[in-house]
Each structure stands twice: as C-alpha cells, then as structure tokens.
Design a protein around this motif. Sequence first.
Motif, PDB file in Angstrom:
ATOM      1  N   SER A 145       0.882  -1.150   0.075  1.00  0.00           N
ATOM      2  CA  SER A 145      -0.076   0.124  -0.036  1.00  0.00           C
ATOM      3  C   SER A 145       0.669   1.266   0.119  1.00  0.00           C
ATOM      4  CB  SER A 145      -0.863  -0.059   1.349  1.00  0.00           C
ATOM      5  OG  SER A 145      -0.113  -0.040   2.441  1.00  0.00           O
ATOM      6  N   PHE A 146       2.084   1.236   0.214  1.00  0.00           N
ATOM      7  CA  PHE A 146       2.837   2.281   0.571  1.00  0.00           C
ATOM      8  C   PHE A 146       3.016   3.025  -1.079  1.00  0.00           C
ATOM      9  CE2 PHE A 146       6.018  -1.253  -0.481  1.00  0.00           C
ATOM     10  CZ  PHE A 146       6.697  -0.392  -1.392  1.00  0.00           C
ATOM     11  N   MET A 147       2.815   2.119  -1.946  1.00  0.00           N
ATOM     12  CA  MET A 147       3.250   2.606  -3.427  1.00  0.00           C
ATOM     13  C   MET A 147       2.134   3.610  -3.654  1.00  0.00           C
ATOM     14  SD  MET A 147       4.736  -0.132  -5.950  1.00  0.00           S
ATOM     15  CE  MET A 147       6.399  -0.943  -5.840  1.00  0.00           C
ATOM     16  N   ASP A 148       0.764   3.637  -3.162  1.00  0.00           N
ATOM     17  CA  ASP A 148      -0.118   4.486  -3.250  1.00  0.00           C
ATOM     18  C   ASP A 148      -0.344   5.464  -2.057  1.00  0.00           C
ATOM     19  OD1 ASP A 148      -1.490   3.042  -5.600  1.00  0.00           O
ATOM     20  OD2 ASP A 148      -1.241   1.446  -4.143  1.00  0.00           O
ATOM     21  N   ASN A 149       0.419   5.288  -1.050  1.00  0.00           N
ATOM     22  CA  ASN A 149       0.267   6.161  -0.030  1.00  0.00           C
ATOM     23  C   ASN A 149       1.185   7.482  -0.141  1.00  0.00           C
ATOM     24  OD1 ASN A 149      -0.183   7.489   2.408  1.00  0.00           O
ATOM     25  ND2 ASN A 149       0.075   5.721   3.575  1.00  0.00           N
ATOM     26  N   MET A 150       0.986   8.601  -0.563  1.00  0.00           N
ATOM     27  CA  MET A 150       1.765   9.599  -0.599  1.00  0.00           C
ATOM     28  C   MET A 150       2.200  10.362   0.708  1.00  0.00           C
ATOM     29  SD  MET A 150       1.535  13.326  -2.581  1.00  0.00           S
ATOM     30  CE  MET A 150       0.290  12.551  -3.974  1.00  0.00           C
ATOM     31  N   ASP A 151       1.369   9.929   1.746  1.00  0.00           N
ATOM     32  CA  ASP A 151       1.778  10.366   3.173  1.00  0.00           C
ATOM     33  C   ASP A 151       2.788   9.437   3.789  1.00  0.00           C
ATOM     34  OD1 ASP A 151      -0.168  12.150   3.013  1.00  0.00           O
ATOM     35  OD2 ASP A 151      -1.857  10.767   3.789  1.00  0.00           O
ATOM     36  N   GLN A 152       3.244   8.337   3.179  1.00  0.00           N
ATOM     37  CA  GLN A 152       4.212   7.588   3.628  1.00  0.00           C
ATOM     38  C   GLN A 152       5.573   7.813   2.667  1.00  0.00           C
ATOM     39  OE1 GLN A 152       3.382   3.453   3.958  1.00  0.00           O
ATOM     40  NE2 GLN A 152       5.041   2.773   4.914  1.00  0.00           N
ATOM     41  N   LEU A 153       5.302   7.638   1.323  1.00  0.00           N
ATOM     42  CA  LEU A 153       6.401   7.871   0.350  1.00  0.00           C
ATOM     43  C   LEU A 153       5.871   8.811  -0.732  1.00  0.00           C
ATOM     44  CD1 LEU A 153       8.942   7.084  -0.945  1.00  0.00           C
ATOM     45  CD2 LEU A 153       7.757   4.854  -1.893  1.00  0.00           C
ATOM     46  N   ALA A 154       6.251   9.676  -0.656  1.00  0.00           N
ATOM     47  CA  ALA A 154       6.086  10.721  -1.854  1.00  0.00           C
ATOM     48  C   ALA A 154       7.360  10.870  -2.869  1.00  0.00           C
ATOM     49  CB  ALA A 154       5.803  12.169  -1.276  1.00  0.00           C
ATOM     50  N   VAL A 155       6.992  10.988  -4.088  1.00  0.00           N
ATOM     51  CA  VAL A 155       7.964  11.076  -5.095  1.00  0.00           C
ATOM     52  C   VAL A 155       7.963  12.351  -5.875  1.00  0.00           C
ATOM     53  CG1 VAL A 155       7.991   8.458  -5.092  1.00  0.00           C
ATOM     54  CG2 VAL A 155       6.702   9.625  -6.700  1.00  0.00           C
ATOM     55  N   VAL A 156       8.814  12.857  -5.985  1.00  0.00           N
ATOM     56  CA  VAL A 156       9.025  14.142  -7.022  1.00  0.00           C
ATOM     57  C   VAL A 156       9.683  13.347  -8.468  1.00  0.00           C
ATOM     58  CG1 VAL A 156      10.360  16.234  -7.538  1.00  0.00           C
ATOM     59  CG2 VAL A 156       9.349  15.579  -5.190  1.00  0.00           C
TER      60      VAL A 156
END
Length: 475
Positions: free
Chosen positions: A255-266
């Motif tokens: 789920s971390f791949m969809d959770n920007m609050d856990q892992l955000a990418v620029v």
Amino acid sequence: RHSMNMSLNASSSSRSTAAIAGFLVGTTLTLAITLFVNKRRRNDNESARLQSTKNNNNTCMPPDLRDEQLSRHTLYFGNEGMQHLKASRVIVVGLGGVGSHAAHMLARAGISQLRLIDFDQVTLSSLNRHACATLKDVGTPKATCLARFLQEICPDSTLLQLEPIVEMYTRQSQHLLNGKWDLVIDAIDDVPTKASLLQHCVERNIRVISCMGAGGKSDVTRLHVSDLRTASRDTLASKLRQSLKRALPPDANMSFMDNMDQLAVVYTSEKTVMKLADFTDEQKAEGVHEFGAVDNMRIRVLPVLGTMPAIMGMACSAMATCELGKKPFTPITGERVGRSVRHKLLQKFKQREKFISDAARKEAVDKTTSTITNGDAGSIVNGQWIGPVQIDGDDVEYLLEVWRNKCAVTGDRLGTVLELVRWDMAQPSTCNNLVLMGASALLKYDENGKASIPKYVQARIEARLQSCRVDSSCY
C-alpha cells in the motif's frame, strides 16, 4: 643672459608643478589607503561578530541574527510552526545535484539537525549542478563540502547540528538511519541502492520524500509530486517499482506505493530528451568494468541540465519544510480531467443533493416531531443541512486535485466511477466538506455512514479536508 634667466624660471616652475603634483598624488593615495583600512577594519569587526570556531559547542550565534535569518519563514509558518521546524531532524541521502540543493534549503529553513550521507567526492563535472561546490572543493567528499558551506550559514551547532557521513548507503549500512528522525529525503540515483533505502524506511514506517530521475530532461513545467505508483514516464520510477516488488516478500503490504503520506516522489513526466552517453573507445578497449567508481553502479554518463536536479531538490525541500512546519500543501497529481468529465461529476453531485433534500423534507412533513432551522444559505432538517449546492465547475477541478483523481477510501483509480459526497451531513457542500468516493465505497457509506470506513482512513480523510481552505489572495 635673458635667455638663461628664462630657462632657469621655467625649470623652477616645472619643479614646483612636479612637487605639487607629487603632493596631491601622495595625499590621494594616503586618503585611499586610510579609507580602505578603515573599511577593512569595519568588515573585520563585523566578521568577528559573526565568526565562530567552526561549529563547535563553545560558540553561539547571536539570537537576533538567527531570528532575522528566519524572519520570513516565521511570517509564513507562524511562531508555532517555526518551533516545529527548529525541532525537526532530517536525513538526506545522496548529496549530488538534487540532494545538495535539498539539504541547503533545509538548513536555511531552520531545521535543527541534518545528517548528510554520501560516499562520493566532488568532481569537475559536478560543478554544473551542485548547490555549493567550487573549484577548490574538487576532490573533497560531497558530505564534507556541503557541511562546511552550511556552517557558513549557521555556525552554531546548538541551532544547526550537522552530521556529514562519508559512506555509501547499502543494505549492510542501515545503521546510518539509526535514531529518531522526522523525515528522510532520498536523492540517490542508483536503483538497487535506492530500493534498499526505501525498503528499510517502509518497513520501519519512516516518512520518505524520494526524487526520481532528473537526468536527460529539461521541461520544468512537467514536474509532479505523487505516490510511487502514479509516477509515469520516468524510467527510474518504473525500475524502482519492479525492484521493490522483487525485494519485498510476496505477502508484503504494498500500500505504500499508493500512499503519498508514507512515500512521496518528485518526478517529471517529460520523456527523456537525451540518452546515456556512449562508451568511449578507450573504455571499450580497456573494458568498461574498469571505469566504474563503485561495483554494480551505472558506468555510462547521463547528460544533465544543471537546472533540473536543482529544481527537483528544491521541490523535495519545499515539501519537507511545509510538512515539518505544519503547513503542508496538497500536490496536484495525475493528468488533468477534461471539462466534460468535470461537468458530469458536478451534475451527478447536484442530483445526489436534490435526492437528499427531497427525502429530508418529505420525512420532515411526515413527522410531527421534526426540527427545522432556517439559515441564510440553507436549513438544518433533522440534523441534515439542506440547501443549494455550494460548488461550481472550478471547485470540482480543485477537488479532483485534492483527492488525486481517486477514491479517498480505497485509493482505486482506474475502472472506478467516482462521485462527490458530503463528509458531514450537518454542514454545507463546501470544498472542505466534500470527499471523492468510488461506487462500491459510496454504497457502503450510504448504508452505514462513516462506520463503513476504517478509523485510520477516516483520520486521513479528515486531515485532507482540513487542508482545504477558502481561497484568498496574498496581494
């Protein structure tokens, strides 16, 4: 005799003129030197006031200077937000074009502790994109170079504690993340190393902002902040997703791949303009494996426009600073939805609100104990707000950005019919009370209300709603 007298007079006059000229030149030089010395003395006195013993514990930076340094941020975040910033601890891994700019702006923002990790040294080719390196820094570790520069901004270790670590992050060096940290900025450009760092952070629930590929690109208008799964047209992001799937156990929570609050990418959605440089004849003749600085890392050189890593590093820093200062922003993610889709979404919401209004008024007529409270924009009927829809097409576009074009409950995006729904039925249909839901989640919500949604998801939705404010102009 007359001619001789004239010659003597002329000679005497020349000597007088020369003497006067010499006097004027000497006076001017003396005055200039005096002014220079006095100015230098004033500068030295000012430098002495600011000078410390290079960030040791025996010196302090005058509080008024540090407060003035951070005054514009204090105006932006407020005193409470600045206190959060000053208490924050951040790790930056990778101090090249992206990481050096990110760390540099975090130090200027007022972050109290920075751990700077990079094994590499400054090279001549680094100077087109590094935040602070100069010719004299070539050959020195990037971590050392950056820490030395940041000490010039804030030399007081009680206000800015710097931990430069000249070491490569690997799966075997996870101790580099030991301690309590508020956030990690990942500016690594090597896929296996990057995947190892993110896996470690995800497994230990450490907040990460990760930068994707900056090389070979130039269009700054295509910069995005999103979750890892959404990042598109980015080779590094694509390889990273594959690497993480292979590294994690089959039953791991992805789920971390969809959770920007856990892992955000620029990342930038621009297609790569330039490809990797070819190997030279010398590299081919001697064996390309002989030219790698570190085993198992990319050997071919990637063309880099210096502005792109700088801008992406600044974006990482901006997101981190706003989060830590308790004033986060909501990134726009995904492709913009067309006008016809936004119009259909608004019309469907109006139909839903009319159905709710008609049902509430009918129930009020049928029940003699019904309570109706009239207001300026609508009425409260048996605890439900009834009134005209408070949003328009522009608001729908804004809400799609807020909820990132996906269901707020399940995170579903593709193949899902999305609708807007009021979160608190006792409040009007304003932007800070509207949630985007998929059909299946909405069906459960209509039957059981918020009880159909897990508590942690409710908390996430309410936090997002709090970030929706009424638009106001700064000027």
